[in-house]
Design a protein around this motif. Sequence first.
Motif, short mmCIF file in Angstrom:
data_model
loop_
_atom_site.label_atom_id
_atom_site.label_comp_id
_atom_site.label_asym_id
_atom_site.label_seq_id
_atom_site.Cartn_x
_atom_site.Cartn_y
_atom_site.Cartn_z
N PHE A 91 -3.73 -6.92 -0.91
CA PHE A 91 -3.23 -6.93 -2.29
C PHE A 91 -2.07 -7.91 -2.43
CE2 PHE A 91 -0.90 -4.98 -5.92
CZ PHE A 91 -1.92 -5.07 -6.86
N ALA A 92 -1.13 -7.89 -1.49
CA ALA A 92 0.00 -8.82 -1.55
C ALA A 92 -0.47 -10.26 -1.47
CB ALA A 92 0.99 -8.50 -0.43
N ALA A 93 -1.47 -10.51 -0.64
CA ALA A 93 -1.98 -11.88 -0.48
C ALA A 93 -2.62 -12.37 -1.77
CB ALA A 93 -2.98 -11.94 0.67
N VAL A 94 -3.40 -11.52 -2.44
CA VAL A 94 -4.07 -11.95 -3.66
C VAL A 94 -3.07 -12.09 -4.81
CG1 VAL A 94 -4.74 -9.70 -4.63
CG2 VAL A 94 -6.24 -11.67 -4.94
N PRO A 154 3.87 6.27 -5.70
CA PRO A 154 3.11 5.02 -5.61
C PRO A 154 3.77 3.85 -6.34
CG PRO A 154 1.63 6.85 -6.05
CD PRO A 154 3.02 7.37 -6.21
N ARG A 155 4.39 4.15 -7.47
CA ARG A 155 5.01 3.05 -8.23
C ARG A 155 6.14 2.40 -7.45
NH1 ARG A 155 7.48 3.02 -14.43
NH2 ARG A 155 8.27 0.87 -14.32
N VAL A 156 7.00 3.22 -6.84
CA VAL A 156 8.11 2.68 -6.05
C VAL A 156 7.57 1.84 -4.89
CG1 VAL A 156 10.05 3.28 -4.57
CG2 VAL A 156 9.71 4.51 -6.72
N ILE A 162 5.47 -5.93 -4.48
CA ILE A 162 5.21 -7.12 -5.29
C ILE A 162 6.45 -7.70 -5.98
CG2 ILE A 162 2.83 -6.41 -5.68
CD1 ILE A 162 3.62 -5.62 -8.52
N SER A 163 7.51 -6.92 -6.12
CA SER A 163 8.69 -7.46 -6.81
C SER A 163 9.27 -8.69 -6.13
CB SER A 163 9.75 -6.37 -6.95
OG SER A 163 9.34 -5.37 -7.85
N PRO A 164 9.37 -8.72 -4.79
CA PRO A 164 9.89 -9.93 -4.15
C PRO A 164 9.04 -11.17 -4.43
CG PRO A 164 9.97 -8.09 -2.62
CD PRO A 164 9.16 -7.64 -3.80
N LEU A 165 7.73 -10.99 -4.57
CA LEU A 165 6.85 -12.12 -4.88
C LEU A 165 7.15 -12.66 -6.27
CD1 LEU A 165 3.49 -10.64 -3.50
CD2 LEU A 165 5.02 -12.26 -2.36
N ARG A 182 2.16 -10.85 3.95
CA ARG A 182 1.87 -9.98 5.10
C ARG A 182 3.15 -9.29 5.58
NH1 ARG A 182 -2.37 -10.01 8.90
NH2 ARG A 182 -1.86 -9.00 10.87
N ALA A 183 4.26 -10.03 5.61
CA ALA A 183 5.53 -9.44 6.06
C ALA A 183 5.96 -8.32 5.12
CB ALA A 183 6.60 -10.52 6.14
N LEU A 184 5.81 -8.52 3.82
CA LEU A 184 6.18 -7.48 2.86
C LEU A 184 5.28 -6.26 3.01
CD1 LEU A 184 6.77 -9.68 -0.32
CD2 LEU A 184 8.51 -8.39 0.94
N ALA A 185 3.97 -6.50 3.17
CA ALA A 185 3.03 -5.38 3.31
C ALA A 185 3.35 -4.56 4.55
CB ALA A 185 1.60 -5.91 3.38
#
Length: 205
Positions: A91-94, A154-156, A162-165, A182-185
């Motif tokens: 999800f983070a990658a996409v 789940p929201r937090v 995704i917020s850092p992205l 990947r690092a964030l995930a």
Amino acid sequence: MSDSEIRRRPGGRAARVRKAVLDAAVESLVEGGTARFAIGDIARRAGVNETSVYRRWRTRENLLVDAMLAASDRHVPVPDTGSVREDLRAFAAVVADYLNDPLGSALARAAVVAVDDPEIAEARERFWHTRIDLAAVMIERGIARGEVRPGTDPRVALEALISPLHSRVLMTREPLGEELPRALADLVSDGLSPTRRPPAGTPAR
């Protein structure tokens, strides 16, 4: 053939009109953001009557939400890999790929820029809540499999992912490298693990 029969036909005229209007709405958002988002302009771009747009969406705010959801659903699907860590990585990658794309970047800016119209502001909030609700299933599946602490919000968790992205794209204008998602995930997955004790005084919700 009646209007109701047309509406029921998959790939029929109603589906073509909906696609044309949503494509035109996204085009409008990319070019002018939410401030210039107007049903008359979108109907002209789509080659349909304004009455057809109003009949289906009723307000420009409803159309705004539908257009942004359609674009994000198309480009940011919610994965189901069988593992919460792999789901969050995918999800983070996409999301990163989407934000690196000119379309995704433009829509992300349209989704956060300040506006004076409270109805547009409410519509954008509705969009974000809907997207989070749709993606929350990844965390909920992780809880059910025992990979995530029970009671995790789940929201937090998703905001932490995704917020850092979005911050890098919208605030610092830094490119999103391949390693960051990947690092964030992994960081979020490790924090959600039921074997990791949350900090004292930290509420689950």
